[in-house]
Design a protein around this motif. Structure first.
Motif, short mmCIF file in Angstrom:
data_model
loop_
_atom_site.label_atom_id
_atom_site.label_comp_id
_atom_site.label_asym_id
_atom_site.label_seq_id
_atom_site.Cartn_x
_atom_site.Cartn_y
_atom_site.Cartn_z
N ASP A 163 0.85 -1.18 0.00
CA ASP A 163 0.00 0.00 0.00
C ASP A 163 0.89 1.24 0.00
OD1 ASP A 163 -1.72 2.05 0.42
OD2 ASP A 163 -2.57 1.27 2.29
N SER B 113 0.32 4.28 -0.07
CA SER B 113 -0.09 5.42 0.75
C SER B 113 0.49 5.33 2.16
CB SER B 113 -1.62 5.52 0.81
OG SER B 113 -2.15 4.42 1.52
N LYS B 114 0.91 4.11 2.57
CA LYS B 114 1.48 3.96 3.91
C LYS B 114 3.00 4.00 3.88
CE LYS B 114 -2.36 1.91 6.24
NZ LYS B 114 -3.27 1.46 5.17
N ARG C 32 4.02 15.86 -2.47
CA ARG C 32 3.17 14.90 -1.75
C ARG C 32 2.54 15.57 -0.53
NH1 ARG C 32 4.96 9.27 1.30
NH2 ARG C 32 2.99 8.19 0.99
N GLN D 78 -1.38 16.04 0.30
CA GLN D 78 -2.04 15.66 1.56
C GLN D 78 -2.89 16.82 2.08
OE1 GLN D 78 -2.22 12.67 2.60
NE2 GLN D 78 -0.71 11.94 1.14
N ALA E 285 -6.04 15.33 -0.73
CA ALA E 285 -6.30 13.99 -0.20
C ALA E 285 -7.71 13.85 0.38
CB ALA E 285 -5.24 13.63 0.85
N TYR F 266 -8.04 9.75 -3.71
CA TYR F 266 -7.01 8.77 -3.35
C TYR F 266 -5.89 8.89 -4.38
CZ TYR F 266 -10.42 6.36 -0.38
OH TYR F 266 -11.34 6.04 0.58
N ALA F 267 -4.64 8.88 -3.90
CA ALA F 267 -3.50 8.98 -4.82
C ALA F 267 -3.17 7.62 -5.42
CB ALA F 267 -2.29 9.54 -4.08
N TYR F 268 -3.37 6.56 -4.62
CA TYR F 268 -2.89 5.25 -5.06
C TYR F 268 -4.01 4.25 -5.27
CZ TYR F 268 1.51 7.33 -3.71
OH TYR F 268 2.59 8.18 -3.61
N LYS G 191 -4.80 7.25 -9.18
CA LYS G 191 -3.76 6.26 -9.45
C LYS G 191 -3.39 6.26 -10.94
CE LYS G 191 -2.93 1.32 -9.01
NZ LYS G 191 -3.53 0.03 -8.67
#
Ligand code: HEC
Length: 126
Positions: free
Chosen positions: A30, A32-33, A49, A53, A57, A61-63, A74
């Motif tokens: 993931d 995002s983590k 980034r 955020q 955000a 969702y970015a991913y 994505k």
């Protein structure tokens, strides 16, 4: 009974093989983590980034391709078209961010050219 035990073993082996494959291909992670360093972001991308955020955000969702308030971003620039159908290039993405689109608020006043550039460089990593 015996047949059941064998297929259970087979299922376990298949599951093991599948998870090894997922691990080897990096699927299931993931992003995002992950930290900026884990994502391999340079200084500008990681500044971008941060801006994402703060300003994006809550709605994107970015991913993930799943929608939140707006569409998932994505692989934004790796696709040919934006969700609206416009070509996926800097010009139209910047225009969306600066002037807004549909329910998306304009952000032009809140972002300096430098911050916009940082944000764009991050969006290119998605
Ligand atoms: C308040 C929620 C909200 C915020 C904050 C927001 N967006 Fe959006 N965004 C949307 C919505 C809703 C859409 C869909 C607009 C439409 O096509 O009607 C959208 C669409 C988009 C699109 C697709 C444009 C297209 O042509 O299909 C991009 C790219 C985008 N947003 C990027 C961003 C970025 C980058 C930020 C941060 C600077 C951001 N958004 C902030 C709600 C938001």
């Amino acid at each position: 009974m015996k047949k059941g035990r064998i297929s259970c073993k087979r299922a376990a082996l298949l599951l093991l093989a599948a998870s090894l494959l997922a691990f080897a291909t990096g699927c299931g992670r993931d992003p995002s983590k992950e930290t900026d360093a884990q994502l391999g972001l340079n200084a500008q991308q990681s500044a971008g980034r941060q801006i994402f955020q703060e300003r994006c955000a809550a709605c994107h969702y970015a991913y993930s391709s799943s929608g939140l308030k707006g569409p998932g971003l994505k692989k934004l620039f790796r696709k040919k078209f934006l969700p609206s159908g416009l070509p996926a290039n800097d010009r139209f993405v910047e225009q969306t961010v600066v002037s807004g689109r549909g329910m998306m608020p304009a952000q032009g006043d809140a972002l300096s050219q430098q911050r916009l550039d940082d944000l764009m460089s991050y969006l290119h990593t998605l």
